[in-house]
Write a protein that holds these residues in place. Structure first.
Motif, PDB file in Angstrom:
ATOM      1  N   THR A  92       0.829  -1.192   0.000  1.00 26.36           N
ATOM      2  CA  THR A  92       0.000   0.000   0.000  1.00 26.36           C
ATOM      3  C   THR A  92       0.868   1.249   0.000  1.00 26.36           C
ATOM      4  OG1 THR A  92      -1.843  -1.101   1.070  1.00 26.36           O
ATOM      5  CG2 THR A  92      -1.727   1.278   1.336  1.00 26.36           C
ATOM      6  N   ALA A  93       1.909   1.264   0.831  1.00 31.17           N
ATOM      7  CA  ALA A  93       2.808   2.413   0.886  1.00 31.17           C
ATOM      8  C   ALA A  93       3.510   2.608  -0.459  1.00 31.17           C
ATOM      9  CB  ALA A  93       3.831   2.229   2.010  1.00 31.17           C
ATOM     10  N   LEU A  94       3.926   1.523  -1.080  1.00 30.54           N
ATOM     11  CA  LEU A  94       4.585   1.601  -2.388  1.00 30.54           C
ATOM     12  C   LEU A  94       3.637   2.171  -3.436  1.00 30.54           C
ATOM     13  CD1 LEU A  94       6.976   0.952  -4.276  1.00 30.54           C
ATOM     14  CD2 LEU A  94       5.985  -1.327  -4.553  1.00 30.54           C
ATOM     15  N   VAL A  95       2.414   1.670  -3.488  1.00 37.75           N
ATOM     16  CA  VAL A  95       1.427   2.170  -4.456  1.00 37.75           C
ATOM     17  C   VAL A  95       1.158   3.645  -4.196  1.00 37.75           C
ATOM     18  CG1 VAL A  95      -0.984   2.004  -5.187  1.00 37.75           C
ATOM     19  CG2 VAL A  95       0.378  -0.075  -4.876  1.00 37.75           C
ATOM     20  N   ARG A  96       1.018   4.014  -2.938  1.00 33.35           N
ATOM     21  CA  ARG A  96       0.756   5.407  -2.587  1.00 33.35           C
ATOM     22  C   ARG A  96       1.905   6.310  -3.063  1.00 33.35           C
ATOM     23  NH1 ARG A  96      -2.634   7.790   0.231  1.00 33.35           N
ATOM     24  NH2 ARG A  96      -2.449   9.526   1.632  1.00 33.35           N
ATOM     25  N   ARG A  97       3.161   5.893  -2.830  1.00 31.29           N
ATOM     26  CA  ARG A  97       4.315   6.688  -3.284  1.00 31.29           C
ATOM     27  C   ARG A  97       4.315   6.830  -4.798  1.00 31.29           C
ATOM     28  NH1 ARG A  97       6.908   3.610   0.614  1.00 31.29           N
ATOM     29  NH2 ARG A  97       7.883   2.272  -0.957  1.00 31.29           N
ATOM     30  N   GLN A  98       4.006   5.750  -5.501  1.00 32.22           N
ATOM     31  CA  GLN A  98       3.991   5.814  -6.962  1.00 32.22           C
ATOM     32  C   GLN A  98       2.877   6.736  -7.459  1.00 32.22           C
ATOM     33  OE1 GLN A  98       6.328   4.573  -8.988  1.00 32.22           O
ATOM     34  NE2 GLN A  98       7.396   3.897  -7.160  1.00 32.22           N
ATOM     35  N   LEU A  99       1.717   6.660  -6.846  1.00 35.21           N
ATOM     36  CA  LEU A  99       0.621   7.548  -7.244  1.00 35.21           C
ATOM     37  C   LEU A  99       0.994   9.009  -7.017  1.00 35.21           C
ATOM     38  CD1 LEU A  99      -2.526   5.676  -5.885  1.00 35.21           C
ATOM     39  CD2 LEU A  99      -1.933   6.076  -8.279  1.00 35.21           C
ATOM     40  N   GLU A 100       1.590   9.280  -5.877  1.00 30.90           N
ATOM     41  CA  GLU A 100       1.982  10.652  -5.573  1.00 30.90           C
ATOM     42  C   GLU A 100       3.077  11.133  -6.524  1.00 30.90           C
ATOM     43  OE1 GLU A 100       3.025  10.265  -1.455  1.00 30.90           O
ATOM     44  OE2 GLU A 100       0.954  10.559  -0.796  1.00 30.90           O
TER      45      GLU A 100
END
Length: 114
Positions: A92-100
């Motif tokens: 989830t943290a990885l996906v969030r960083r990529q989205l940001e």
């Protein structure tokens, strides 16, 4: 991000028992797959056609749906499912960083649940 593993759980349980519940074919993921296949003008996905192909895959007579891994690689898939459950916060943290990183658009409020 909320990882919904319920469809995978239903598939793995079906492979383990050799039968599937109507909950599997009523699941939103099943309906999404059915719609996708219909748009590609592929064979119909419904409870009857799934049952036929599920039985064929269980007997090792794989057809055109790619269900064989449920039976041939169930243990590996169960391990992958367990890994997803264990690593969901990191993923989830990885996906969030990529989205940001790749969007200037503010994240949807539901993404705050990521």
């Amino acid at each position: 991000m909320i990882f919904d593993l319920s469809f995978l759980d239903l598939e793995l349980e079906a492979a383990k028992t050799g039968s599937f519940s109507p909950v599997l074919t009523a699941h939103p993921a099943f309906r999404a797959i059915a719609e996708h296949e219909a748009e590609l003008q592929r064979p119909v996905w419904d409870a009857d056609s799934f049952s036929t192909r599920f039985s064929a895959a269980a007997e090792g007579k794989e057809g055109d749906w790619g269900l064989a891994p449920l039976f041939q690689e169930r243990e590996r898939l169960e391990g992958f499912r367990d890994w997803l459950e264990t690593e969901k916060e990191a993923l989830t943290a990885l996906v969030r960083r990529q989205l940001e990183r790749f969007t200037g658009v503010p994240l949807h409020p539901l993404c705050g649940q990521l």
